[in-house]
Design an enzyme around this catalytic site. Structure first.
Site: not given
Ligand code: WQD
Length: 349
Positions: A13, A87, A127, A152, A156, A201-202, A300
């Site tokens: 990405y 990641k 990160s 993860y 880092k 996940n994001n 987490g």
């Molecule tokens: C963002 C917010 C969720 C999905 C991660 C890694 C970080 C970086 C970026 C690599 C949070 C909320 C999410 C959903 C939601 N990656 N959410 N419903 O966890 O901040 O960071 O990705 O470097 O290292 O930790 O990103 O996009 O998963 O979550 O409410 O279906 O969106 O709870 O508050 P995160 P995220």
């Protein structure tokens, strides 16, 4: 002669967006990727944007022998940008050994081979996760590194220390560590963007997949945090702005403008936005009424984090200045493009 830059994880990405910006800046990027979390079709996307199809080698950085052969084959590499790593925070909790082996062995092989081939410069993809839940906001590069909350995040922290120690032990070696906050968005051409495997996940890929109808509804993980609207706050940075920071970091190294042998920069906008703010802004921008519900907190998750990007603004001359509306539009345009491709594939199958 264009300066050669090795981009590991360059079909990923952030890697693919950085390859585009390197080409735009007149460099010759060479991509190494094992395609474990990306698609070779990205090379076509890069070519459609830039007119250039970068050299690509399907190599796993954990394979020392193949990596050594690569460096024997490609001379004149001036710098390395190392994106290649697993990641996903949640996945790392389930598969710690894979994360430690993949993320750490890959970097160890790179830094061990660099001096053998006269390569003195490495930009490392780090990160904001290294800060954990900061006690003081915004986060600066001097904010304390907290104990990692996931394998993860720990990889880092370990990799940053491997680089520091190797630089200290290697005459002439220099490194810039870039600590990303939350990368989002896609290239404005919609030729490249985020390609999550399986259920995202994001936040943003889940938002756009829900908006397009791939997911039935978005779960907002918690609205009982100590924030204005109760949902978590993050610093969402446009991936193209982030990519440009990597070009500026390479130029800083090659132009010998570094002030120390290892420099660290936070790459964020400096503005924190809540999940609900993102959701509401996305609905406004896309015109789609996004089905969502408040769900329990996600294990987490930290409550709130955003960057103080003033050091990168000052030293790199870099600023994440793309308006949020344009960033969210790029997410939606990309998802619409992916849907078009899915429908075409279905017709052809
Ligand atoms: C963002 C917010 C969720 C999905 C991660 C890694 C970080 C970086 C970026 C690599 C949070 C909320 C999410 C959903 C939601 N990656 N959410 N419903 O966890 O901040 O960071 O990705 O470097 O290292 O930790 O990103 O996009 O998963 O979550 O409410 O279906 O969106 O709870 O508050 P995160 P995220």
């Amino acid at each position: 002669m264009k300066k050669r830059i090795l981009v590991t994880g360059g079909t990923g990405y952030i890697g693919s967006h950085t390859v585009v910006e390197l080409i735009n800046a007149g460099f010759e990027p060479i991509i190494i990727d094992n395609l474990s979390n990306s698609n070779i079709g990205v090379l076509d996307g890069i070519k459609r944007i830039t007119g250039v199809e970068p050299i690509f080698e399907n190599i796993d950085l954990k394979d020392y022998v193949s990596l050594n052969k690569f460096f024997q084959k490609y001379e004149g590499i001036e710098a390395i940008i190392n994106f290649a790593a697993s990641k996903a925070v949640g996945e790392s909790v389930k598969m710690p050994v894979m994360y430690y082996r993949n993320n750490i062995t890959s970097l160890l092989n790179l830094v061990e081979l660099m001096p053998k081939y006269g390569i003195n410069h490495i930009v490392f993809s780090s990160s904001c996760t290294v800060y954990g839940q900061p006690d003081v906001l915004p986060v600066t590069e001097q904010s304390p590194i907290q104990p990692a909350t996931s394998p993860y995040g720990y990889t880092k922290q370990v990799c940053e220390n491997i680089i520091r120690d190797t630089v200290k032990a290697t005459v002439g070696m220099k490194s810039i560590l870039l600590r990303y906050f939350n990368p989002i968005g896609a290239h404005p051409s919609a030729e490249i963007g985020e390609l999550p495997n399986g259920v995202p996940n994001n936040l943003l890929p889940f938002v756009t997949q829900t908006a397009i109808g791939l997911r039935s509804e978005l779960k907002v993980f918690g609205n009982d945090y100590n924030t204005p609207d109760g949902s978590c706050i993050r610093d969402y940075i446009y991936v193209v702005d982030l990519a440009k920071a990597h070009v500026m970091a390479v130029e800083r190294m090659l132009d010998k403008k570094m002030k120390r042998s290892v420099e660290v920069f936070n790459l964020g906008t400096g503005t924190g936005l809540s999940v609900l703010e993102i959701v509401n802004k996305f609905m406004e921008v896309s015109g789609v009424n996004l089905p969502y519900q408040i769900a329990p907190r996600r294990e987490g998750d930290i409550e709130k984090v955003w960057a103080d990007p003033s050091l990168a603004n000052k030293e790199l001359g870099w600023k994440a200045d793309t308006p949020l509306e344009d960033v969210l539009s790029s997410c939606w345009k990309w998802e619409l493009k992916l849907q078009e491709r899915r429908e075409k594939d279905q017709q052809n199958s």
